[in-house]
Scaffold this motif. Structure first.
Motif: not given
Length: 188
Positions: A30, A65, A91, A148, A150, A173, A175-176, A180
Motif C-alpha cells: 500500500w 487497508d 474495494k 463494494r 469497483k 476500504l 482492497g479485493t 487497486a
C-alpha cells in the motif's frame, strides 16, 4: 509495475509524486503519493479550500487497508470532506456516521474486527469481509453502509467511480482485487 509504467509514460509527472508511505505485509503493498497539480478534480468538487498535501494517488495490492478512521487535518484534527475515485480494481467499503463513536467499535463489531491504536484517529483491525447478518443489521441501524465499489467495464478510459465521504464519517476500504489505484482529495 504500475509505478514503472507511470515513470515511462511521463517522467515529469512521475517526479511530481512525493513518496509518503509504503507498507509491506508479506505480498501486500500500500502506498500513497502526494500529487498536487497532477489530478483533475471532479466538476462538483470545491475549487477552493483544498487541504494541503491531501491530493493523493493511492496504490494497493490485495487485501490492504488502513483501518476504520475519519479524515482529519493537522495536529488540531480538523475534520475534512474527502472523495476517492477508483480508477482500477475494487474495494469493499464500510461507512458509519459521526454519531457512531469510535470508542464503541469493539462492542459494535462484536469480535468481527479486533482493534488497536493506529495512526491519527485510525483503529486498526480486521475488515469484516463476510459480515454476519447481525453486523449488517447494526451497520444499517446506525445509518451506515457496507458495499463494494469497483470500476465498471463500460466506463471509458480515464474514468472511474467516485465515493464522497462527508466530514466526520468513519470509513474503511479494503482492497479485493490484485491491484487497486484510487485518487482523491480533501477539502475543509
Amino acid at each position: 509495475k504500475i509505478l514503472r509504467d507511470l515513470q515511462k509514460k511521463n517522467t515529469k509527472q512521475f517526479e511530481v509524486f512525493v513518496w509518503r508511505k509504503l507498507i509491506s505485509i508479506t505480498d501486500y503493498y500500500w502506498a500513497a503519493f502526494a500529487a498536487e497539480g497532477s489530478i483533475k478534480n471532479p466538476e462538483w468538487w470545491p475549487k477552493s479550500n483544498s487541504v494541503p498535501g491531501y491530493v493523493q494517488i493511492i496504490i494497493g495490492s490485495g487485501a490492504t487497508d488502513i483501518g476504520i478512521h475519519t479524515d482529519v487535518y493537522g495536529s488540531e484534527k480538523i475534520p475534512v470532506d474527502t472523495y476517492f475515485t477508483v480508477s482500477f480494481g475494487e474495494k469493499l467499503v464500510l461507512m458509519l456516521p459521526p454519531s457512531t463513536p469510535s470508542e464503541s467499535f469493539p462492542e459494535f463489531f462484536l469480535g468481527e474486527g479486533t482493534y488497536e491504536k493506529g495512526r491519527n484517529t485510525s483503529k486498526k483491525g480486521r475488515f469484516p469481509k463476510k459480515p454476519s447478518m447481525e453486523l449488517v443489521k447494526r451497520i444499517k441501524e446506525a445509518g451506515g453502509y457496507y458495499f463494494r465499489i469497483k470500476v465498471a467495464n463500460r466506463l471509458r478510459k480515464g474514468e472511474g467511480l467516485t465515493l464522497f465521504v462527508p466530514k466526520g464519517w468513519h470509513h474503511w476500504l479494503l482492497g479485493t482485487s490484485q491491484w487497486a489505484v484510487i485518487f482523491g482529495s480533501s477539502s475543509f
